[in-house]
Design an enzyme around this catalytic site. Structure first.
Site, mmCIF file in Angstrom:
data_model
loop_
_atom_site.group_PDB
_atom_site.id
_atom_site.type_symbol
_atom_site.label_atom_id
_atom_site.label_comp_id
_atom_site.label_asym_id
_atom_site.label_seq_id
_atom_site.Cartn_x
_atom_site.Cartn_y
_atom_site.Cartn_z
ATOM 1 N N PHE A 43 0.933 -0.968 -0.124
ATOM 2 C CA PHE A 43 0.313 0.374 -0.243
ATOM 3 C C PHE A 43 0.667 1.303 0.134
ATOM 4 O O PHE A 43 0.597 2.242 0.190
ATOM 5 C CB PHE A 43 -0.840 -0.328 0.958
ATOM 6 C CG PHE A 43 -1.732 -1.169 0.763
ATOM 7 C CD1 PHE A 43 -2.643 -2.192 0.192
ATOM 8 C CD2 PHE A 43 -1.009 -2.708 2.637
ATOM 9 C CE1 PHE A 43 -3.018 -3.428 0.580
ATOM 10 C CE2 PHE A 43 -1.469 -3.276 2.339
ATOM 11 C CZ PHE A 43 -2.878 -3.778 1.619
ATOM 12 N N PRO A 51 -13.694 -4.260 -15.759
ATOM 13 C CA PRO A 51 -14.552 -4.228 -14.462
ATOM 14 C C PRO A 51 -14.714 -4.965 -12.960
ATOM 15 O O PRO A 51 -14.698 -4.647 -11.965
ATOM 16 C CB PRO A 51 -16.064 -4.140 -15.431
ATOM 17 C CG PRO A 51 -15.465 -4.919 -16.123
ATOM 18 C CD PRO A 51 -14.218 -4.415 -16.581
ATOM 19 N N LYS A 92 -8.247 5.959 -15.594
ATOM 20 C CA LYS A 92 -7.577 6.637 -14.649
ATOM 21 C C LYS A 92 -7.109 5.949 -13.054
ATOM 22 O O LYS A 92 -7.961 4.566 -13.435
ATOM 23 C CB LYS A 92 -8.269 7.759 -14.312
ATOM 24 C CG LYS A 92 -8.991 8.615 -15.262
ATOM 25 C CD LYS A 92 -10.033 10.008 -14.886
ATOM 26 C CE LYS A 92 -10.220 10.797 -15.393
ATOM 27 N NZ LYS A 92 -11.042 12.077 -15.251
ATOM 28 N N VAL A 124 -7.635 3.989 -9.947
ATOM 29 C CA VAL A 124 -9.014 3.179 -9.095
ATOM 30 C C VAL A 124 -8.653 2.457 -7.791
ATOM 31 O O VAL A 124 -9.197 2.854 -6.820
ATOM 32 C CB VAL A 124 -9.713 1.780 -9.556
ATOM 33 C CG1 VAL A 124 -10.512 2.890 -10.957
ATOM 34 C CG2 VAL A 124 -8.937 1.099 -9.966
ATOM 35 N N GLU A 129 -6.805 3.721 -4.872
ATOM 36 C CA GLU A 129 -6.885 4.654 -4.596
ATOM 37 C C GLU A 129 -8.254 5.761 -4.081
ATOM 38 O O GLU A 129 -8.567 6.074 -3.266
ATOM 39 C CB GLU A 129 -5.775 5.849 -3.768
ATOM 40 C CG GLU A 129 -4.624 5.324 -3.654
ATOM 41 C CD GLU A 129 -3.032 5.693 -4.025
ATOM 42 O OE1 GLU A 129 -1.887 5.903 -3.172
ATOM 43 O OE2 GLU A 129 -3.266 5.819 -4.690
#
Length: 750
Positions: A249, A643, A712, A714, A716
């Site tokens: 992270f 997705p 774009k 995703v 965070e």
């Protein structure tokens, strides 16, 4: 002369196009069957085990270690201390590639609790662990600076990364003086520490001046460069393998001190060494989200429009280095076109240096801003969603630049409809469930900047019509290998099972860093460019070959799909990749690419992903216990490659937001400077019982400017709206406004 065929992302893909499809993770079976090999799973011949001994004080010096006692223990081979540590370049010297100071036994000085003070190397892990305990360190201890509220502030030289300490547009003080309504409140966020399933680990082996390393890394290229600098060996002598990461992270983005200690230990003993950090050792030398205190001053005019926004941050950093959580930058991008002032101050403490942690700056900043916006809305008697729409920013507030794309209105609308927001009472404490528990509804706006770094990739089309894509990309569990394979397959006009993605190895082209929610955009764009160029080369061969059905196609657009090339307007003129290569006598066609951010486009547009999170909480009126009963998030992030993976990332971010709001906090003892809850029993994170209902909506968005793929980030995004949404829902249920995190039962019981 045959002209070069035109191939664009808009070109149609015949049957089998995988972009936009919910392809299952290609590495899923390996992981669930235990076949995936993580760093610590490697056991080369002659392997020794290393264990770090860490400081129990936060400030002072190590004055004695019982090295002799440790060495007498059966199985102990060597003890590495500042006295016998092999030499490396000073890791704190200016000019070394990006990163903060690493603690690698430079001296006997201790700056924080859990700082490495020695490394014990033994034939077994048990022997190394016992040897470390026998060191029995003695200290010359001094009082630590460990009380955030009592410590002095100073003006830092830098603030995080990609942000500045102070930014201003307009005259905030004048705007506040003229405002009809003013809000002035302070919001506190705690220190939070990385706890990925896989702790930092390294297996290092030297062969002369050549080094092989197995270690989890979000950035193999930067890690390679860093090791090369520290050990003064050429990059081609270093081989880093990181096929799988058990979570990362931010703190696996750059080489850390314990990893370097493993390499040093291997050099000291001349054998392969494995060093795996204990869970409690993660709370120290690896970075964390620093504690903040954020003051927000808002001013509204008579039409309830935001005319002034001052976001002032005080953030914790270490006494020996500097990383200041850039929390105020969230206020640059979201609301209206007010006069804006954002500034940051620092508090130097005896702690490990903070660093990147999922949505650094935006997560903590939005936790404050979204509550302040809610407070302003209620003070004016307005629905908080209507107030946000009333102050919707049509251009980026801090810069005045137009957004490259922005479907935030659609996120608000679709999320509210799915949640059932209509009819929410403005006054708090008005809703009850069937059992008499208080219910509250809250909303928060999500945003995260769209970034892109530099990367390289290689695509190779083989004579049998299959292909390989090579890139030193990292998959820390987000599904990058699958998404990148989909991009590679589409760029080459092949089905995904015809493309082998080769990644997770420093011998492949540099993919940059899997961070800043930019990995798909960066590595994916590099793969897209390389694959497209291979097809261009293949089309040039075919259109110049008299025996090909595509000969002389000229300006007609050539399309790649299903392993064939064909003329867009004449489907009968087609030929397979393997036939074209076979007739040309070629075993393969390859192409390499190099991509990076487009500065000219970035100067024209503000680039952000957006979303809206709606939360429902249930609060026990007697006990103050909070349950988050529903979370609905609607997000717009450009083109969606997969997705299935994107929803997984959104859900993970929302769960982290729940953790931020109600669970996570590192408790620092002001007397000793030690963190008190350095395990997963007392450092609370949500479990299944805490997550009752999660739902995400993918809002359609097209962005032609951000990168060649239009994607774009995703990873965070969804944490940023969730924290405030939950806090606002708790207020709506109870009428109690809590301005510190995590929100506790004691905050809700008078």
């Amino acid at each position: 002369m045959v002209e070069k065929p035109r191939l664009t992302e808009a070109s149609p893909r015949r049957h089998g196009s995988s972009a936009g499809q919910p392809v299952r993770r290609l590495d899923g079976v390996l992981k669930v069957t235990g076949a995936a090999v993580y760093a610590a799973d490697n056991n080369p011949p002659g392997l020794l085990h290393a264990v770090m001994a860490t400081s129990s004080i936060a400030n002072g010096r190590v004055i004695a270690l019982d090295v002799a006692a440790a060495k007498r223990h059966p199985g102990v081979v060597e003890v590495m201390t500042p006295e016998n540590r092999p030499p490396i370049v000073d890791p704190a010297r200016p000019g070394v590639s990006f990163g903060w100071r690493m603690d690698v036994l430079q001296s006997d000085i201790v700056h924080y609790a859990k700082q490495p003070i020695a490394v014990v190397i033994a034939t077994t892990l048990e022997a190394a662990t016992e040897g470390a305990a026998l060191l029995a360190p003695r200290y010359a201890e001094e009082p630590p600076i460990a009380d955030f509220d009592a410590a002095e502030t100073y003006t830092p030289t830098a603030t995080g990364v990609f942000s500045t300490r102070r930014e201003a547009v307009g005259d905030v003080e004048t705007a506040l003086e003229g405002a009809t309504f003013r809000l002035d409140q302070t919001y506190d966020t705690p220190a939070q520490f990385h706890n990925p399933l896989e702790p930092h680990a390294i297996v290092a082996a030297w062969d002369g001046d050549k080094l092989t390393v197995d270690t989890p890394s979000q950035g193999l290229g930067p890690a390679l460069s860093r090791i090369s600098e520290l050990f003064c060996i050429p990059p081609e002598n270093i081989h880093i393998r990181s096929p799988f990461l058990g979570g990362g992270f931010g703190n696996k983005g750059f080489l850390a001190g314990p990893q370097v200690l493993g390499i040093l230990a291997a050099r000291l003993v001349g054998k392969p060494v494995k060093l795996v950090m204990r869970r409690d050792q993660m709370f120290g030398p690896l970075g964390h989200r620093g504690r903040t205190s954020q003051r927000l001053r808002l001013g509204l005019d008579s039409d309830n429009r935001l005319v002034a926004l001052h976001h002032s941050v005080k953030a914790a950093t270490s006494v020996f280095d500097e990383f200041v959580e850039p929390s105020a930058k969230i206020s640059h991008a979201l609301y209206g076109k007010p006069a804006i002032l954002t500034d940051h101050e620092a508090v130097a403490m005896h702690i490990g240096t903070p660093g990147f942690m999922r949505a650094p700056g935006e997560a903590s900043g939005s936790a404050a801003l979204e509550v302040a916006i809610d407070e302003a809305a209620f003070a004016q008697g307005l629905d908080p969603l209507a107030f946000r729409l009333h102050n919707y920013a049509e251009v980026e507030p801090i810069s005045g630049k137009p957004f490259s794309s922005k479907e935030l209105r659609a996120c608000y609308a679709q999320g509210a409809a799915r949640f059932g927001w209509a009819g929410r009472p403005i006054m708090p404490g008005q809703m009850r469930d069937a059992s008499g528990f208080r219910l509250g509804w809250g909303v928060g706006t999500a945003t995260f900047p769209t970034l892109m770094f530099g990367a390289e990739a290689k695509a190779i089309l083989l004579a049998d019509g299959t292909a390989k894509v090579e890139i030193a990309a990292a998959d820390m569990g987000q599904g990058a290998w699958t998404a990148l394979a989909q991009i590679g397959a589409d760029s080459l006009g092949l089905a995904i099972d015809q493309v082998e993605l080769r990644a997770g190895d420093s011998s492949f082209p540099n993919a940059g860093v899997a961070g800043g929610s930019a990995h798909t955009a960066t590595a994916g764009s590099a793969i897209h460019v390389a694959g497209t160029d291979v097809i261009v080369k293949l089309a040039q061969i075919a259109t110049c070959d008299r025996q090909s059905p595509l000969y002389g196609a000229g300006n007609a657009e050539i399309v790649a799909g299903d392993g064939t090339l064909f003329v867009r307007d004449d489907d009968s003129r087609r030929e397979t990749f393997s036939a074209i290569l076979g007739r040309a006598g070629l075993a393969e066609i390859r192409s390499s690419s190099q991509v990076g951010p487009d500065s000219s486009t970035q100067s024209k547009y503000a680039m952000h992903a957006h979303g809206a999170v709606f939360a429902e909480v249930r609060v026990d009126p007697d006990l103050g216990q909070v349950r988050v009963t529903r979370l609905v998030g609607a997000f717009a992030a450009g083109s969606i490659i997969n997705p299935h993976l994107v929803r997984s990332q959104y859900l993970g971010g929302m769960i982290w937001g729940l953790a931020f709001a109600l669970h996570e906090e590192a408790l620092l003892d002001h007397r000793s400077g030690r963190i008190l809850n350095t395990d997963l029993a007392s450092y609370h994170v949500p479990v299944n019982a805490d997550v009752m209902s999660l739902e995400t909506l993918i809002v359609e968005e097209t962005d032609p400017h951000v990168n060649p793929l239009g994607v774009k980030g995703v990873g965070e995004l969804s944490i940023t709206g969730t924290v405030g949404a939950i806090a606002n829902a708790i207020w709506h249920a109870t009428g109690i406004r809590v301005r510190r995190y995590p929100i506790r039962i004691s905050d809700l019981i008078s």
